[in-house]
Design an enzyme around this catalytic site. Structure first.
Site, PDB file in Angstrom:
ATOM      1  N   CYS A  64       0.607  -1.152   0.302  1.00 21.00           N
ATOM      2  CA  CYS A  64      -0.186  -0.222   0.270  1.00 21.00           C
ATOM      3  C   CYS A  64       0.361   1.109  -0.351  1.00 21.00           C
ATOM      4  O   CYS A  64       0.108   2.376  -0.150  1.00 21.00           O
ATOM      5  CB  CYS A  64      -0.631   0.214   1.401  1.00 21.00           C
ATOM      6  SG  CYS A  64      -1.852  -1.401   1.236  1.00 21.00           S
TER       7      CYS A  64
ATOM      8  N   HIS B 234      -9.515   4.077  -1.286  1.00 18.63           N
ATOM      9  CA  HIS B 234      -7.613   3.098  -1.224  1.00 18.63           C
ATOM     10  C   HIS B 234      -7.660   3.012  -2.681  1.00 18.63           C
ATOM     11  O   HIS B 234      -7.638   1.499  -2.764  1.00 18.63           O
ATOM     12  CB  HIS B 234      -8.143   2.567  -0.104  1.00 18.63           C
ATOM     13  CG  HIS B 234      -6.274   2.098   0.366  1.00 18.63           C
ATOM     14  ND1 HIS B 234      -4.805   2.790  -0.678  1.00 18.63           N
ATOM     15  CD2 HIS B 234      -5.955   1.153   0.951  1.00 18.63           C
ATOM     16  CE1 HIS B 234      -4.627   2.122   0.530  1.00 18.63           C
ATOM     17  NE2 HIS B 234      -4.711   0.564   0.821  1.00 18.63           N
TER      18      HIS B 234
END
Length: 403
Positions: free
Chosen positions: A90, A347
């Site tokens: 991430c 996200h």
């Protein structure tokens, strides 16, 4: 910093879109965001000397790798450009930003295009969760925690935090409620029309079930398709161009810890905190001088932990900081996730770190619209990969002397 690094253009996509339903692919995201950033910079594409593409798992989500080749489709002038695909779970976007900045700092390029991208809405949630599990210590942690690995890892962090400092489900809910409220001010946020009250967020229900105690669905970030892009440049190019809007990299930190959560110190995460210390030292400022921040709220507990490791609050003081209103628009001393964060804005994994920097630039150049932080001079981003495994912290300031 050996060579100053400036942002002179940014672009991003609407995070609410489902690319597959629109008959589009990750290629379209890269081209759209990259072209928008170049247009915003007001430069000829031929001025760009290199391109970085931050992405976590396009090979699994979209059956597509070799993503740098899509930069050439933004404009024919980019054909032949050296490109690099950067992966750090991430934190892929954050590492891509630093990779581009280091190209400039090292004198290899005067202008670098950085794109972060992910297309995730290609499979059912449980299959997608399995893809995301590759960012953990899969061979060990998947066997211990089972399905939906990352919610369970961050639930473990929340449990340890609660045992040490105290933490209620209502306090966790306040993170999500704040960030969804901020998303209402962001016209490109995934959750800009979502309705989340504190009552709905704090109480488990059919609409908001517990996914890993104490975390509910509302405590979790979104599954998102999206891309964000930056045009970075050197001081000499900046002085020649004299752009109308620009921001400058003041400092950064980048650390990597053990992959497994249980090998880390929960919830202080000193290796992640070291990245913040590096950024502050390079910038020559402290947490009290940060006017706004975008932090990695992949889960509500993550934002609270980052308040502390970034120095906004003492150990165990993150909840009190949240409840004081200091991190909320419109009047908080240091609004956090004014764009909505991962919970509200979305996200798209490989794009998140770049999107955070896009928000920093817009805030520092007065282009954030209804979510503008008044008088913002210094802005921080914190992009996390895995369970606080890879951490990228950047500090930006408004560029001076532009016309």
């Amino acid at each position: 910093m050996s060579e100053p690094v400036y942002i002179i253009g940014v672009g991003r996509t609407d995070f609410r879109r489902n690319l597959r339903k629109k008959g589009k692919t990750i290629r379209n995201l890269i081209v759209e965001a990259g072209a928008a950033a170049i247009a915003d910079a007001g430069i000829e594409p031929s001025a760009i000397g290199a391109a970085m593409v931050g992405n976590f798992a396009a090979g699994l989500f979209a059956h597509q790798l070799h993503l740098g080749a899509f930069a050439a489709e933004i404009d024919p002038a980019l054909r032949g450009l050296p490109t690099m695909h950067v992966e750090a779970a991430c934190a892929s976007g954050g590492v891509a930003v630093l990779s581009g900045a280091r190209q400039i700092m090292g004198g290899l390029s005067d202008v670098v295009l950085v794109i972060g991208v992910e297309q995730q809405k290609t499979m059912p949630p449980q299959e997608g969760s399995e893809v995301l599990s590759a960012a953990a210590d899969y061979s060990e942690e998947r066997a211990t925690y089972g399905d939906f690995l990352f919610p369970k890892l961050f639930a473990r962090i929340a449990q340890v935090y609660a045992e040490r400092y105290g933490l209620s489900e209502e306090q966790l809910a306040k993170v999500a409620v704040k960030n969804i409220a901020h998303a209402h001010l962001n016209p490109l946020a995934q959750m800009r029309e979502a309705d989340l009250t504190l009552e709905r967020a704090r109480v488990a229900s059919d609409a908001n079930p517990i996914i890993a105690p104490p975390l509910k669905v509302s405590d979790c970030s979104q599954i998102t398709d999206g891309a964000a892009a930056l045009v970075l440049c050197s001081e000499s190019f900046f002085r020649k161009l004299r752009p109308r809007h620009a921001s400058r990299l003041r400092g950064f930190g980048h650390t990597t810890d053990y992959l497994s959560l249980e090998r880390k110190e929960i919830p202080s995460f000193p290796i992640a905190a070291k990245a913040a210390a590096q950024a502050y030292a390079m910038a020559g400022i402290g947490p009290q001088e940060i006017d706004g921040a975008e932090v990695h709220d992949c889960f509500s507990i993550s934002e609270i932990v980052q308040y502390e490791l970034l120095g906004f609050a003492a150990a165990g003081g993150g909840v009190a900081l949240l409840e004081s209103g200091a991190t909320a628009l419109p009047s908080g001393r240091c609004p956090v996730n004014a764009g909505g964060g991962l919970v509200g804005d979305g996200h798209p994994v490989g794009a998140t770190g770049v999107r955070q920097v896009v928000e920093a630039h817009q805030q520092l150049t007065g282009q954030a619209g209804a979510r503008q932080i008044a008088g913002a001079k210094h802005f921080l981003t914190c992009n996390i990969g895995g369970s606080f495994t890879t951490t990228v912290v950047t500090i930006w300031e408004g560029a001076q002397g532009v016309t």
